[in-house]
Design an enzyme around this catalytic site. Structure first.
Site, PDB file in Angstrom:
ATOM      1  N   SER A 129      58.751  10.985  77.362  1.00  0.00           N
ATOM      2  CA  SER A 129      58.129  11.788  78.421  1.00  0.00           C
ATOM      3  C   SER A 129      56.911  11.052  78.989  1.00  0.00           C
ATOM      4  O   SER A 129      57.017   9.867  79.324  1.00  0.00           O
ATOM      5  CB  SER A 129      57.765  13.162  77.857  1.00  0.00           C
ATOM      6  OG  SER A 129      57.458  14.038  78.913  1.00  0.00           O
ATOM      7  N   ASP A 186      68.026  15.793  83.123  1.00  0.00           N
ATOM      8  CA  ASP A 186      66.589  15.866  82.827  1.00  0.00           C
ATOM      9  C   ASP A 186      65.747  15.754  84.101  1.00  0.00           C
ATOM     10  O   ASP A 186      65.846  14.788  84.856  1.00  0.00           O
ATOM     11  CB  ASP A 186      66.248  14.728  81.847  1.00  0.00           C
ATOM     12  CG  ASP A 186      64.774  14.739  81.432  1.00  0.00           C
ATOM     13  OD1 ASP A 186      64.031  15.624  81.894  1.00  0.00           O
ATOM     14  OD2 ASP A 186      64.390  13.856  80.641  1.00  0.00           O
ATOM     15  N   HIS A 313      65.423  17.742  78.726  1.00  0.00           N
ATOM     16  CA  HIS A 313      64.249  16.905  78.468  1.00  0.00           C
ATOM     17  C   HIS A 313      63.861  16.946  76.981  1.00  0.00           C
ATOM     18  O   HIS A 313      63.233  16.022  76.479  1.00  0.00           O
ATOM     19  CB  HIS A 313      63.071  17.329  79.350  1.00  0.00           C
ATOM     20  CG  HIS A 313      61.898  16.383  79.256  1.00  0.00           C
ATOM     21  ND1 HIS A 313      62.001  15.036  79.508  1.00  0.00           N
ATOM     22  CD2 HIS A 313      60.602  16.593  78.915  1.00  0.00           C
ATOM     23  CE1 HIS A 313      60.828  14.459  79.335  1.00  0.00           C
ATOM     24  NE2 HIS A 313      59.956  15.367  78.971  1.00  0.00           N
TER      25      HIS A 313
END
Lengths: 593, 573
Positions: A129, A186, A313
């Site tokens: 991330s 995502d 995600h």
């Protein structure tokens, strides 16, 4: 087939999953800037050191100044991240750069890193991330410093840099060191293609509460999908227009009315199709198209896809575990593989975009072939000019002055060669400006060498032609920023400066004659005397360094009948700083030493 | 249709991607936003079109035109004829010299002229972005007003304009395909909207048997054609006309409905991020034609059924794709190279005490063969430049020509003498009337027009004469004709009338040369011993001497006293 992901990205397969695990762990440990772990490779008993960076879901850590929070990169730290042909410096996300700078001090003193450098162990920077961008910048930082040759693995990372950023990576040959894993839907890897908005904040808040574990099941936001994907789609279509060679003249006008995200993917992308398959893509244009097209709405409704774009995600560890176990891997480069594209669920329009991305690369290879054919011709012309230069020494005039007079047949032939070469190098220059040659073209040693010889041998002729026709009266001096100096020479000079890691403008030996001519003119005009004295001294110092130290300026400028020697001898003595040395050089040249 | 040779590189049609980029950006929405508001509001102008100006941000301006709420939605189809409108002849090209405008739009435009002229003055001062937009007939006014504005702005525009129309009918007979202005126009047309096709042959007027019936209307700019399923952007006028004509025949039967372009845009925006119909993923063997067929299908057109010639479109795209900035850079250097070669030829000839004209005519040097090749290359290049200028609207063509006209003049002065040499070598007579190519005539006309302007500096410096080319590129044609006259003067069989006429020619030629010498506009090379000019002089001198009369003129004095020895030399200080 039969390839594993590790083969394709040049890293042992055993590293990937542990690195991902560490990356997720680091992301959720905001108190530590990074975590370090040594991973043992079973089959050869070597080990790899993985550093994973923490993340942040605070909106200010993602977007600075709206709409896109971009900033020019600090070329002091990242000298290679620039265009060598007027495209400017690379642009990166300012918030990510700030977070990298915050961690840099601690990182460069990390004892695990020092130990790895000492023991020559493979280092991997990893990030999940918002940890991804830090891993990318850290990897680049060490590549620039050449202290080690790290690899970079990211999982669900947002985009960091613009087109120049990716171009510079590929030019330096670093692109293959970066691998980014992206799940089919995502939202985070796509988020930077859209301007900062309330929808963005909602997404980040959602993940923040999820990762903080204060709230196990926060209410997911909704309605963001159309905003993010709509803007991302605009970027993809704009790039597709270029790939497809759009000839509609309105494109540029329309673009000037639309502010698109500057961010583009770079490095190798590994797409997880969601059914255990992996698709490896290196062509950056194809990556961008897949990034948008595979997440488009299909049969399922918006709400479902929206939820999936959030859920995925957080699903990297489980998905990778399955994929790495199956190793059902295909590489897209070398042409779209039909079966896999079915897994990605691409529409016919997306297929056309991929074909155009592939064709764009083919076009660049064809252009390179074309240039390779020119190289022989360049060599023939240069050979003629070398001889011309040699012969011009006999009359003690030197080729610069001989060319300026244009009295002999040889001068004429040299002029034709000059124009022939100008045509070829101008064509190359235009191709580079339009990214129509492979990204590493300006870093190819044989091209830089040939270009440098061309610049040193032929630019004096362009200068001679310029002052022969007194063009300075129309356009000003030959060398002024953005002035009449042909851009081809400026570009070629930059290639050399870049290779030698010298500052921009430091390799200007081919401008020697322009300096002499302009000083001659300015002295006649009786310009500021002090300034002229300074310039003369500078010219002398440069000249001696070019002749004595790096031999980049030929001694034929010292022939007694040249413009330089005649002009220099007429100078009032108090102007000189190196008169003895230059007098000696002139004497040596006259004596044929 | 699929005739792509194996060695040809694949091309693509970006019509769908360009359209997608447009609908996913907010440019068109921003242009549409004010229109419903204006349509609902109070009529401020006593006209069937209302207008307003707004500044969404400090650095942008939007000008909106929309039909008045109280006006009937549609103009009468009889307003569809084209009326000549000389005020817009600045859009004229060689192909279409006089401009005609749709009567309905023109009447409206004229009635608003006072208001628009004030608006034009105001907008000319603006900087930043300028969006001019309009719906239906309001869009026609937006287009006309944009053209009017672009013409007044000239080359130095302060602002960046774009004109976006929604469902507007075609407005005129002029094309802008070769003009830079073409890129400023964007027209949205929904396949449900009858208005854009109103004036086309198969529109609301009784359906005709043939769709191919010629129409004098020409679309210009880029059309964003939309259907329920999607959209595509085209700028090929023939294709646009075809698509509109097909739409016209299909809408004709239905009821007239008002299309809400806000709704059309919302739908397209949603469509843009949908995958659309999926096929088994396969590579496209013919990406260009396959792409166009798909794009047309999206906007409801069956390419095969309506005989849409994708092969022609691909061939045109291929020609365009060959011309790049890189190939232009190469070409420009080649052109310079050819000129350098010719200059050298002149220099070498002079060194041999000859004019390059005579050397070439007599074939004195080995390299003459290549000279013809360079002439050919240069001529082709300049013919192309002239043709490009002619395809542009007058004003734009003129400023395009200004950029290269100096080089073109040098070309004419250098190369035309060589063409004259070929003409007389092959036995021609009276080159100016019988042999001169349109290219030279045109380039000379341009030169004369430019020379009239006071800013241009003439070659007034005597000191520069020696490096100059002779100003009058037809000088040698005059010399050759004078030689022929002289021969006829001296010919035993000539009648007294012929002699008299030849003598007259001789005197005229003498006056012409005198004037050239006085203005320093001939190159000194003409006085070289072996030049055709000197040949003429010796013949002429002989016939004066033979006639026994003591004819004299400024030229005779100049030549007899050898004043030409000093011609073109720098004056002594």
């Amino acid at each position: 087939m039969g390839e594993t992901v590790g083969n394709l990205i040049g890293l042992n397969d055993e590293v990937i999953h542990p690195a991902a695990t560490l990356a997720v762990e680091a992301h959720n440990s905001p108190s530590k800037q990074f975590l370090v772990k040594k991973i043992k490779i079973r089959h050869d008993l070597s080990s790899v050191v993985v550093l994973a960076f923490s993340g942040s879901m605070l909106p200010e850590d993602w977007f600075g100044q709206p709409p896109f929070g971009e900033t020019e990169i600090d070329t002091g730290k990242f000298p290679s991240l620039t265009s060598l042909n007027d495209g400017g410096d690379a642009v990166v996300n300012g918030s990510f750069l700030r977070r990298f700078n915050d961690v840099l001090d601690k990182l460069s003193h990390a004892k695990e890193l020092k130990a790895a450098i000492e023991k020559k162990k493979q280092v991997v920077f990893a990030g999940y991330s918002s940890g991804g961008p830090i891993a990318i910048l850290a990897t680049l930082y060490f590549l620039e410093n050449q202290t080690l040759s790290p690899r970079c693995l990211t999982f669900g990372s947002p985009l960091v840099g613009d087109r120049i950023f990716g171009h510079a990576l590929r030019r330096e040959g670093w692109s293959d060191y970066f691998t980014h894993f992206v799940m089919k839907y995502d939202i985070i890897p796509r988020i930077m293609l859209s301007p900062s908005s309330t929808e963005h904040k909602q997404i980040l808040n959602y993940f923040k509460s999820k990762f903080d574990k204060k709230n196990i099941n926060p209410a997911p936001p909704s309605g963001f999908y159309h905003t993010v994907m709509g803007n991302a789609s605009s970027v993809a279509s704009y790039e597709a227009c270029h790939l497809m060679g759009c000839r509609n003249p309105s494109l540029d006008i329309i673009k000037s009315f639309i502010k698109l995200s500057p961010y583009r993917p770079s490095g190798t992308y590994v797409f997880c199709t969601g059914n255990g398959n992996l698709v490896v893509v290196k062509n950056p244009n194809a990556v961008l198209q897949i990034l948008i097209h595979c997440a488009e709405l299909g049969e399922s409704n918006t709400a479902e896809v929206e939820k999936r774009s959030l859920d995925e995600h957080s699903a990297y560890l489980s998905e990778l575990k399955e994929c790495l176990g199956m190793q059902a891997v295909v590489s897209l480069d070398g042409g779209p593989a039909t079966a896999t594209l079915n897994d990605l669920g691409l529409s016919p329009q997306a297929m056309l975009c991929l074909q155009a991305a592939e064709e764009f690369e083919n076009r660049r290879s064809r252009n390179l072939e074309k240039i390779r054919k020119y190289l022989e011709k360049i060599e023939v012309e240069l050979q003629m000019l070398r001889k011309y230069k040699e012969n011009a020494q006999i009359s003690r005039l030197g080729y610069y002055d001989s060319f300026k007079l244009q009295n002999e047949d040889d001068d004429f032939h040299a002029n034709v060669s000059r124009l022939e070469l100008a045509g070829i190098w101008d064509e190359i220059k235009e191709m580079l400006k339009e990214f129509e040659l492979p990204d590493d073209f300006e870093n190819k040693p044989e091209i830089i060498d040939l270009g440098t010889e061309y610049r040193r041998l032929v630019e004096p002729l362009d200068i001679a032609n310029f002052y022969r026709h007194s063009k300075d009266k129309e356009t000003g001096a030959y060398v002024i920023g953005g002035g009449p100096r042909p851009k081809r020479y400026r570009f070629i000079q930059r290639w050399l400066e870049h290779r030698e890691k010298k500052p921009f403008g430091s390799r200007s030996e081919s401008l020697f004659w322009a300096g002499v001519e302009q000083l001659g003119i300015d002295i006649k005009k009786k310009k500021n005397l002090q300034e002229i004295k300074d310039r003369i001294r500078q010219l002398e110092r440069n000249m001696i360094a070019w002749i004595d130290v790096d031999k980049s300026l030929d001694k034929d400028v010292l022939l007694e009948k040249t413009t330089f020697v005649k002009w220099w001898r007429d100078l009032p003595r108090e102007c000189n700083s190196e008169s003895e040395r230059i007098e000696k050089l002139i004497g040596e040249k006259a004596a044929g030493v | 249709m699929k005739r792509r040779r194996m060695n040809q590189v694949p091309l693509f049609s970006s019509a769908g991607e360009l359209a997608n980029m447009l609908v996913t950006s907010n440019l068109i929405e921003a242009a549409w936003a004010k229109i419903p508001e204006l349509q609902r509001g109070q009529s401020a102008l006593p006209s069937s079109v209302q207008t307003m100006v707004d500044h969404p941000t400090p650095n942008s301006t939007i000008v909106v035109f929309a039909p008045s709420p109280d006006s009937t939605q549609y103009p009468h189809p009889q307003g569809g004829d084209l009326v000549p409108y000389p005020d817009f002849d600045f859009l004229g090209t060689k192909e279409c010299p006089s401009v005609s405008i749709n009567r309905a739009a023109l009447t409206l435009f004229e009635s608003l002229k006072n208001h628009l002229s004030g608006l034009k003055t105001e907008l000319n001062k603006k900087e930043g972005q300028l969006i001019i937009t309009g719906h239906s007939l309001g869009g026609s006014i937006a287009s006309l007003f944009t053209l009017y504005l672009l013409n007044s702005m000239g080359k130095e525009r302060k602002c960046r304009p774009i004109c976006i129309t929604f469902g507007s009918p075609l407005i005129g007979n002029f094309g802008l395909q070769h003009s830079h202005w073409n890129s400023f126009f964007l027209h949205l047309v929904s396949d449900k909207d009858p208005l854009p096709t109103l004036f086309l042959p198969s529109g609301r007027s009784a359906p005709t048997s043939s769709h191919s019936q010629a129409t004098a209307y020409k679309p210009f700019g880029t059309y964003l054609l939309c259907s329920e399923l999607g959209c595509a952007c085209f700028d090929d006028p023939d294709l646009i006309l075809k698509v509109l004509t097909v739409a016209a025949s299909e809408v004709a039967g239905g009821l007239l409905q008002v299309v809400d372009y806000g709704e059309v845009l919302r739908n397209l925006k949603n469509r843009a991020i949908c995958k659309g119909p999926q096929l088994a993923g396969e590579r496209f063997a013919y990406p260009f034609s396959d792409g166009i067929v798909m794009e047309l299908k999206t906007i409801g057109i069956d390419a095969a059924k309506h005989n849409i010639d994708t092969t022609r479109m691909e061939a045109e795209a291929r020609t365009l794709a060959k011309k790049t900035k890189a190939s232009d850079a190469k070409e420009l250097n080649d052109i310079k190279k050819y000129m350098v070669m010719l200059e050298w030829y002149k220099k070498k000839s002079n060194e041999a005490n000859k004019c390059y004209y005579d050397c070439f005519k007599n074939g004195d040097f080995q390299r003459d063969v290549r000279i013809e090749e360079f002439m050919g290359q240069l001529t082709t290049y300049w013919e192309d430049m002239v043709a490009q200028a002619e395809r542009k609207p007058q004003e734009e063509g003129a400023s395009f020509r200004t950029a290269w006209f100096q080089s073109a003049t040098t070309f004419r002065r250098m190369v035309e003498p060589l063409d004259i040499a070929i003409f007389y070598r092959d036995g021609g007579r009276d080159y100016i009337n019988n042999g001169r190519s349109p290219l030279y005539k045109l380039l000379e006309k341009l030169y004369e027009e430019a020379a009239k302007k006071p800013t241009r500096e003439g070659p007034d410096s005597k000191n520069k004469v020696s490096v100059l080319l002779t100003d009058d590129s037809c000088f040698w044609a005059h010399v050759e004709d004078a030689i022929l006259s002289c021969q006829s003067l001296n010919h035993a069989n000539s009648t007294p009338e012929q002699r008299e006429s030849s003598w007259k020619n001789m005197v005229e030629f003498g006056e012409y040369v005198t004037k050239q010498i006085e203005n320093f506009s001939v190159s000194p090379e003409i006085f070289l011993e072996q030049s055709s000019f000197m040949k003429w002089w010796r013949m002429y001198e002989a016939s004066i001497d033979a006639s026994g009369n003591f004819y004299t003129s400024p030229l005779v004095n100049f030549m007899k006293s050898h004043k030409y020895d000093d011609y073109g030399l720098p004056e002594e200080a």
